[in-house]
Design a protein around this motif. Sequence first.
Motif, PDB file in Angstrom:
ATOM      1  N   LEU A  80       0.749  -1.109  -0.438  1.00 39.41           N
ATOM      2  CA  LEU A  80       0.152   0.375  -0.363  1.00 39.41           C
ATOM      3  C   LEU A  80       0.985   1.766   0.434  1.00 39.41           C
ATOM      4  O   LEU A  80       0.568   2.325  -0.333  1.00 39.41           O
ATOM      5  CB  LEU A  80      -0.831  -0.059   1.315  1.00 39.41           C
ATOM      6  N   ARG A  81       1.902   0.795   0.430  1.00 38.27           N
ATOM      7  CA  ARG A  81       2.575   2.540   0.280  1.00 38.27           C
ATOM      8  C   ARG A  81       3.296   3.074  -0.795  1.00 38.27           C
ATOM      9  O   ARG A  81       3.141   3.996  -1.181  1.00 38.27           O
ATOM     10  CB  ARG A  81       4.228   2.486   0.908  1.00 38.27           C
ATOM     11  N   GLN A  82       3.541   1.776  -1.539  1.00 33.25           N
ATOM     12  CA  GLN A  82       3.484   1.886  -4.001  1.00 33.25           C
ATOM     13  C   GLN A  82       2.256   2.114  -4.503  1.00 33.25           C
ATOM     14  O   GLN A  82       2.666   3.028  -4.257  1.00 33.25           O
ATOM     15  CB  GLN A  82       4.218   0.350  -3.780  1.00 33.25           C
ATOM     16  N   VAL A  83       1.279   1.690  -3.335  1.00 33.66           N
ATOM     17  CA  VAL A  83       0.381   1.748  -4.362  1.00 33.66           C
ATOM     18  C   VAL A  83      -0.099   3.596  -3.738  1.00 33.66           C
ATOM     19  O   VAL A  83      -0.390   4.664  -4.827  1.00 33.66           O
ATOM     20  CB  VAL A  83      -0.808   1.459  -3.570  1.00 33.66           C
ATOM     21  N   ARG A  84       0.217   4.184  -2.753  1.00 33.06           N
ATOM     22  CA  ARG A  84      -0.168   6.069  -2.867  1.00 33.06           C
ATOM     23  C   ARG A  84       0.620   6.760  -3.269  1.00 33.06           C
ATOM     24  O   ARG A  84       0.456   6.900  -3.615  1.00 33.06           O
ATOM     25  CB  ARG A  84      -0.116   6.240  -1.263  1.00 33.06           C
ATOM     26  N   GLN A  85       2.075   5.972  -3.447  1.00 35.27           N
ATOM     27  CA  GLN A  85       2.753   6.703  -4.370  1.00 35.27           C
ATOM     28  C   GLN A  85       2.525   7.267  -5.274  1.00 35.27           C
ATOM     29  O   GLN A  85       2.714   8.007  -5.768  1.00 35.27           O
ATOM     30  CB  GLN A  85       4.436   6.284  -3.657  1.00 35.27           C
ATOM     31  N   VAL A  86       2.612   6.006  -6.123  1.00 38.01           N
ATOM     32  CA  VAL A  86       2.028   6.083  -7.836  1.00 38.01           C
ATOM     33  C   VAL A  86       0.649   6.455  -7.997  1.00 38.01           C
ATOM     34  O   VAL A  86      -0.098   7.731  -8.594  1.00 38.01           O
ATOM     35  CB  VAL A  86       1.555   4.569  -8.512  1.00 38.01           C
TER      36      VAL A  86
END
Length: 394
Positions: A80-86
């Motif tokens: 989810l950290r990367q999902v939030r970033q994209v």
Amino acid sequence: MLTELLRPADTVAFVDTVRRREPGLFPGDAAGAAPLDMAGFEAILGALHHAHEGVLHLARGGDRRSLPPELVDRDGMLDLRQVRQVFEDGETLYLTKAHRLSPALADLCRGIELDLAGHGITLRESAGAHVFATPPAAQGFAPHRDGHGSLIVQLEGRKTWQVEDGNGPQRACGVPAEDWARLPKRKFVLEPGDVLYVPEYRGHAARAGTVSSLHLTIRLFPLRWRDVLGEIAGALPGLNAPVPHARTADPDALAAGLADLLGSPDVRTALPSLIGGLSARRTARRAVLADGGLGERGSLEGIGEKTWLARTRGADCLVTSDDISATIHFPGGAVRGPIEVLAAFEYVAGARVLRAVDLPGALVPAVTVDVVCRLVAEGLLRRARPAEIDEAVQ
């Protein structure tokens, strides 16, 4: 469901819009009964397994692509950290078939199907929900035409839609930028709670406002004549006969021969029963919605004449009969009995809450109890909850 979704707009106005195949905006209060918010959307993402395998997609500036595998950890769960970033970097998150992941969305889709059926609109496929989370000032998808009608529910933020004003090609396709620039379009600005209907094959594109947007698209597939013909063609008399070779070389003769065949007495005689079978298949939905059935199927003890029972969630019924028997069809199954239970089955099909003692027909009490117990065992009925009983006795 449509009444709640469109409030204070008139449901009949929406149904007329669908029939006319025209776009329509229904400013309302859907936000007050919104089935999903951004936090709930993220909770769904956090529970997804192997989301990169056709479930979650990214889109930006018209470029849609599958979720990169690197956004999924070694256990198959989203990072989810990367999902939030994209998302912060400008990617729209596009979640398909969300009604399979959210009971609230499953209820909403089934309720809309039933409401439309009550107004004479049959769908060729079950309604389904897709969810789109779009960053501020972003456009996920290029202008395109879908092979389904879209009931768009704005959940959070603002989104501006442009919809083709007039009918284009009757197929699902992209709309080249040069064509889109010269097409006449209508503009709709959706705030939370607003609902927009975009008919199938009508070009459209959308862009988020100054804050992120969350919207739900409920896909509606109205039944077409080609669907009816496709389902019954295999059983139409004469269609399995070979075409005379002489006619294949003459288009006019071939067309006349087919028209004569479709207009023949044999076809006209066969059509009512074939259409009746199609109606039965279309009316009885296959998917069963969760409604505590795991505990109900084995709890028949204690059900008597005056036990309050309720139809399970999203269970619509179709009753058919012949000279000796009656059958009640419902999602996931059917129950057949002697013709004497026809009136009882028809009562069950039209009631939401009932008791065995209420069933019409010349049935003795023991038989009426047997009928409702069989329907509980098969998953159509369950014990009514206190609020449902209170509503029934008022």
